[in-house]
Design an enzyme around this catalytic site. Sequence first.
Site, PDB file in Angstrom:
ATOM      1  N   LYS A 284     -34.731 -35.015 -60.951  1.00 17.31           N
ATOM      2  CA  LYS A 284     -35.538 -33.875 -61.366  1.00 17.31           C
ATOM      3  C   LYS A 284     -36.102 -33.137 -60.163  1.00 17.31           C
ATOM      4  O   LYS A 284     -36.142 -31.919 -60.120  1.00 17.31           O
ATOM      5  CB  LYS A 284     -36.689 -34.374 -62.260  1.00 17.31           C
ATOM      6  CG  LYS A 284     -37.631 -33.281 -62.743  1.00 17.31           C
ATOM      7  CD  LYS A 284     -36.943 -32.374 -63.727  1.00 17.31           C
ATOM      8  CE  LYS A 284     -37.841 -31.282 -64.259  1.00 17.31           C
ATOM      9  NZ  LYS A 284     -37.040 -30.221 -64.922  1.00 17.31           N
TER      10      LYS A 284
ATOM     11  N   TRP B 150     -33.295 -43.782 -56.103  1.00 17.78           N
ATOM     12  CA  TRP B 150     -32.130 -42.897 -56.220  1.00 17.78           C
ATOM     13  C   TRP B 150     -31.407 -43.047 -54.895  1.00 17.78           C
ATOM     14  O   TRP B 150     -31.893 -42.587 -53.863  1.00 17.78           O
ATOM     15  CB  TRP B 150     -32.605 -41.463 -56.447  1.00 17.78           C
ATOM     16  CG  TRP B 150     -31.560 -40.514 -56.893  1.00 17.78           C
ATOM     17  CD1 TRP B 150     -31.143 -40.296 -58.173  1.00 17.78           C
ATOM     18  CD2 TRP B 150     -30.813 -39.606 -56.076  1.00 17.78           C
ATOM     19  NE1 TRP B 150     -30.176 -39.320 -58.196  1.00 17.78           N
ATOM     20  CE2 TRP B 150     -29.955 -38.887 -56.925  1.00 17.78           C
ATOM     21  CE3 TRP B 150     -30.774 -39.341 -54.710  1.00 17.78           C
ATOM     22  CZ2 TRP B 150     -29.080 -37.919 -56.459  1.00 17.78           C
ATOM     23  CZ3 TRP B 150     -29.896 -38.378 -54.242  1.00 17.78           C
ATOM     24  CH2 TRP B 150     -29.065 -37.683 -55.113  1.00 17.78           C
TER      25      TRP B 150
ATOM     26  N   ARG C  33     -37.216 -38.411 -62.923  1.00 21.41           N
ATOM     27  CA  ARG C  33     -36.891 -37.962 -61.578  1.00 21.41           C
ATOM     28  C   ARG C  33     -35.475 -38.361 -61.173  1.00 21.41           C
ATOM     29  O   ARG C  33     -34.936 -37.857 -60.193  1.00 21.41           O
ATOM     30  CB  ARG C  33     -37.886 -38.556 -60.573  1.00 21.41           C
ATOM     31  CG  ARG C  33     -39.290 -38.045 -60.760  1.00 21.41           C
ATOM     32  CD  ARG C  33     -40.262 -38.836 -59.940  1.00 21.41           C
ATOM     33  NE  ARG C  33     -40.116 -38.633 -58.523  1.00 21.41           N
ATOM     34  CZ  ARG C  33     -40.687 -37.658 -57.830  1.00 21.41           C
ATOM     35  NH1 ARG C  33     -41.444 -36.785 -58.459  1.00 21.41           N
ATOM     36  NH2 ARG C  33     -40.514 -37.541 -56.552  1.00 21.41           N
TER      37      ARG C  33
ATOM     38  N   HIS D 230      -9.804 -10.827 -59.983  1.00 22.60           N
ATOM     39  CA  HIS D 230      -9.525 -11.060 -58.562  1.00 22.60           C
ATOM     40  C   HIS D 230      -9.169 -12.512 -58.279  1.00 22.60           C
ATOM     41  O   HIS D 230      -9.265 -12.950 -57.137  1.00 22.60           O
ATOM     42  CB  HIS D 230     -10.722 -10.600 -57.717  1.00 22.60           C
ATOM     43  CG  HIS D 230     -10.999  -9.144 -57.889  1.00 22.60           C
ATOM     44  ND1 HIS D 230     -10.240  -8.171 -57.274  1.00 22.60           N
ATOM     45  CD2 HIS D 230     -11.904  -8.487 -58.657  1.00 22.60           C
ATOM     46  CE1 HIS D 230     -10.694  -6.978 -57.644  1.00 22.60           C
ATOM     47  NE2 HIS D 230     -11.690  -7.138 -58.493  1.00 22.60           N
TER      48      HIS D 230
ATOM     49  N   CYS E   9     -36.347 -40.742 -56.527  1.00 17.50           N
ATOM     50  CA  CYS E   9     -37.174 -41.915 -56.218  1.00 17.50           C
ATOM     51  C   CYS E   9     -38.588 -41.697 -56.749  1.00 17.50           C
ATOM     52  O   CYS E   9     -39.151 -40.623 -56.613  1.00 17.50           O
ATOM     53  CB  CYS E   9     -37.263 -42.222 -54.728  1.00 17.50           C
ATOM     54  SG  CYS E   9     -35.736 -42.729 -53.985  1.00 17.50           S
TER      55      CYS E   9
ATOM     56  N   GLU F 296     -26.870 -19.481 -65.195  1.00 14.47           N
ATOM     57  CA  GLU F 296     -27.779 -20.499 -65.719  1.00 14.47           C
ATOM     58  C   GLU F 296     -27.144 -21.231 -66.919  1.00 14.47           C
ATOM     59  O   GLU F 296     -27.246 -22.446 -67.043  1.00 14.47           O
ATOM     60  CB  GLU F 296     -29.125 -19.859 -66.111  1.00 14.47           C
ATOM     61  CG  GLU F 296     -30.145 -20.786 -66.709  1.00 14.47           C
ATOM     62  CD  GLU F 296     -30.546 -21.983 -65.827  1.00 14.47           C
ATOM     63  OE1 GLU F 296     -30.152 -22.028 -64.651  1.00 14.47           O
ATOM     64  OE2 GLU F 296     -31.201 -22.874 -66.349  1.00 14.47           O
TER      65      GLU F 296
ATOM     66  N   LYS G 192     -26.425 -25.215 -67.119  1.00 17.04           N
ATOM     67  CA  LYS G 192     -26.961 -26.062 -68.200  1.00 17.04           C
ATOM     68  C   LYS G 192     -25.849 -26.909 -68.778  1.00 17.04           C
ATOM     69  O   LYS G 192     -26.023 -28.088 -69.039  1.00 17.04           O
ATOM     70  CB  LYS G 192     -27.568 -25.203 -69.327  1.00 17.04           C
ATOM     71  CG  LYS G 192     -28.932 -24.622 -69.063  1.00 17.04           C
ATOM     72  CD  LYS G 192     -30.081 -25.586 -69.098  1.00 17.04           C
ATOM     73  CE  LYS G 192     -30.404 -26.224 -67.791  1.00 17.04           C
ATOM     74  NZ  LYS G 192     -30.884 -25.484 -66.675  1.00 17.04           N
TER      75      LYS G 192
ATOM     76  N   ASN H 294     -40.206 -43.336 -50.703  1.00 25.04           N
ATOM     77  CA  ASN H 294     -39.484 -42.167 -51.213  1.00 25.04           C
ATOM     78  C   ASN H 294     -39.247 -41.259 -50.020  1.00 25.04           C
ATOM     79  O   ASN H 294     -40.186 -40.976 -49.273  1.00 25.04           O
ATOM     80  CB  ASN H 294     -40.362 -41.469 -52.267  1.00 25.04           C
ATOM     81  CG  ASN H 294     -39.727 -40.212 -52.824  1.00 25.04           C
ATOM     82  OD1 ASN H 294     -38.577 -39.918 -52.524  1.00 25.04           O
ATOM     83  ND2 ASN H 294     -40.472 -39.479 -53.629  1.00 25.04           N
ATOM     84  N   GLY H 295     -38.006 -40.817 -49.811  1.00 23.20           N
ATOM     85  CA  GLY H 295     -37.709 -39.948 -48.668  1.00 23.20           C
ATOM     86  C   GLY H 295     -36.562 -40.521 -47.857  1.00 23.20           C
ATOM     87  O   GLY H 295     -35.836 -41.414 -48.331  1.00 23.20           O
TER      88      GLY H 295
ATOM     89  N   GLU I  68     -24.361 -29.614 -65.991  1.00 23.03           N
ATOM     90  CA  GLU I  68     -25.213 -30.689 -65.479  1.00 23.03           C
ATOM     91  C   GLU I  68     -25.465 -31.788 -66.510  1.00 23.03           C
ATOM     92  O   GLU I  68     -25.643 -32.939 -66.140  1.00 23.03           O
ATOM     93  CB  GLU I  68     -26.533 -30.154 -64.906  1.00 23.03           C
ATOM     94  CG  GLU I  68     -27.514 -29.598 -65.901  1.00 23.03           C
ATOM     95  CD  GLU I  68     -28.810 -29.108 -65.244  1.00 23.03           C
ATOM     96  OE1 GLU I  68     -29.260 -29.696 -64.263  1.00 23.03           O
ATOM     97  OE2 GLU I  68     -29.369 -28.110 -65.744  1.00 23.03           O
TER      98      GLU I  68
HETATM   99  O1  M6R Z   1     -38.182 -27.985 -58.772  1.00 25.89           O
HETATM  100  P1  M6R Z   1     -37.294 -26.834 -58.437  1.00 25.89           P
HETATM  101  O2  M6R Z   1     -37.435 -25.682 -59.370  1.00 25.89           O
HETATM  102  O3  M6R Z   1     -37.444 -26.400 -56.995  1.00 25.89           O
HETATM  103  O4  M6R Z   1     -35.827 -27.409 -58.578  1.00 25.89           O
HETATM  104  C1  M6R Z   1     -34.715 -26.627 -58.245  1.00 25.89           C
HETATM  105  C2  M6R Z   1     -33.455 -27.223 -58.828  1.00 25.89           C
HETATM  106  O5  M6R Z   1     -33.256 -28.522 -58.337  1.00 25.89           O
HETATM  107  C3  M6R Z   1     -33.480 -27.255 -60.351  1.00 25.89           C
HETATM  108  O6  M6R Z   1     -33.686 -25.990 -60.896  1.00 25.89           O
HETATM  109  C4  M6R Z   1     -32.156 -27.822 -60.891  1.00 25.89           C
HETATM  110  O7  M6R Z   1     -31.111 -26.962 -60.624  1.00 25.89           O
HETATM  111  C5  M6R Z   1     -32.290 -28.088 -62.398  1.00 25.89           C
HETATM  112  N1  M6R Z   1     -32.017 -29.462 -62.678  1.00 25.89           N
HETATM  113  C6  M6R Z   1     -31.368 -27.332 -63.240  1.00 25.89           C
HETATM  114  O8  M6R Z   1     -31.578 -27.616 -64.589  1.00 25.89           O
END
Ligand code: M6R
Length: 608
Positions: free
Chosen positions: A603, A75, A27, A504, A2, A481, A485, A101-102, A488
């Site tokens: 974001k 959102w 966002r 396992h 949002c 990681e 990537k 927002n919230g 997502e």
């Molecule tokens: O703003 P932050 O670093 O606290 O966010 C944490 C996660 O939401 C963020 O790293 C998310 O996993 C990314 N979109 C991954 O690319």
Amino acid sequence: MCGIVGYVGEQQAAPILLDGLGKLEYRGYDSAGIAVYDGENIEMKKSKGRLKVLNELTHDGETLPGTIGIGHTRWATHGEPSDVNAHPHFNEDRSIVVVHNGIIENYLKLKNKLIRKGYQFISDTDTEVVAHLLDYYYDGNPLRTITKIMHRMEGSYALGIMFKEHPDELYAVRKDSPLIVGHTKGGCVIASDVPAVLRYTRDVYFIENEEIVRMTKESMEFFSVDEEPIEKQSTHIEWDVDAAEKGGYEHFMLKEMYEQPKAITDTFSPRIKKNDVVIEELGMTDEDIKGIGKIMIVACGSAYHAGVTGKYVLEGMARIPVEVDVASEYRYRNPLIEDGTLVVIISQSGETADSLAALRMSKEKGAGVLGIVNVVGSSIAREADNVMYTWAGPEIAVATTKAYSCQLIAMYLLAMKFAKVRGTITDGELKEYIEDLKRIPDQVELLLNNKLRVQKFANRYLAARDVFFIGRGVDYAISMEGSLKLKEISYIHSEAYAAGELKHGTISLVEDGTLVLAVLTQEDLYKKMISNMVEVRTRGAFVMAVTNEGNDEVERAADYVIYIPETNRYFTNSLAIIPLQLFGYYIAVGKGCDVDKPRNLAKSVTVE
Ligand code: M6R
């Protein structure tokens, strides 16, 4: 997650609101809307879908004249994404309008109460409750009315509010959701995040919990929930406007990947003095550092992955026990925090709800908290005892790249500093680590320039259904990681495994054509990794390896190899991540996915 914008001033509000919402697109949102007051009526337009639709609906804002307004990208949390659930929301006679927002956690209770009083609701949102609640308590004094509803709402909120009876006044208030305000030439702006206001001002006020702002075109006043005036200091934002624009790149994600060499340099260079690591903002004496009994790293998503790397590096180099936890688990498991525990919260946005809650809980339990944060002045930065900034600049793409890379650098710097003070490395070793650190930006550049090789490989795997990432030690951390990537932004199912765990259970999923990305940068673990690669390959997997230059033996166990330049065993993640980022990116591009704004993701995850 949002986005809120608002404007009051001498100019037409709608184009400014639409421009601001555009800057907050990253966002994540599913619908958008604006409301503008022309002194007679408050007109509203909102719609499901991308901002483009709203721009078309309003002819880029032309059909909504007026010099005061609020806007929102939603959102969905309560109620499906739809025109009617999109913000802004009105009270019944359209004299009060809000964007939010919230999450109002007690919205059902409030809604039922309002329904009993005769209020009618048209949307499924928790936000509409706010509009009717304002109406219920409105007594002609907006400030007092806002404080009344603040006492009744539970949960998190950042609100932009207009009252028809007060045509020159724009109100904003926050609790546990980010909100900033700033003066522009002849007016004031509000927004959820800095990129939305950069074009208008560099000096912003971060609104603290339960603070209210009243803005007109000439003035900006801050109040507490007791209606007491508050004095606030503005924060100067160094980011330049271009940093928040695409600058010729096809996607923000690609641009941000290319910004990594600079971001990494900006993060380490102010902290390297001659042959030493100096982190003044740590706020710790050598005695404090020697007294650390345990480090708890807490974060979400990629920031958590940076923490996992941190565990290997801090334990290996500085010999301090490290626990790493995802914030959503940590905050509810009543963790044991003994004397001498340093809690490190890592967050790009500094606004992630679970990480912020983890920070607050750690402080209540008496721990010292260090924030590693990218957004200056964000909630985590403000509430941590000390903050070490990563200097990545604004990161717009939902998939983090440069901020994550800077978080890795922060982990290395902490490890080097702690190791030096605690005597677990010599001056000579520290000097070598510093030399290696200084080489990373050029090495990253080199790997980025080799992107065609990764792209070629990615194009062959656009139809992949399952991809496994495997590694040991820090290579396991980077596998996590790499896997995130990929999934997502490309929506391909993917898992990261500690290579030794495959046997396992997971190896049963490997069949003809399964793609396995193996990362092997730890020399003492090469042989173990090669055995794991052979195991999956004999079961039909196609193996791409990321390894150090000179590890030619890998060729016998891999179908495709990407070599990374030489560095020490602790810093390899900074190099191995580059082909993995490129791989995820090119798969997503090849599949035609919305790389910068992947579905269902935001974001900044400012709600639980
Ligand atoms: O703003 P932050 O670093 O606290 O966010 C944490 C996660 O939401 C963020 O790293 C998310 O996993 C990314 N979109 C991954 O690319």
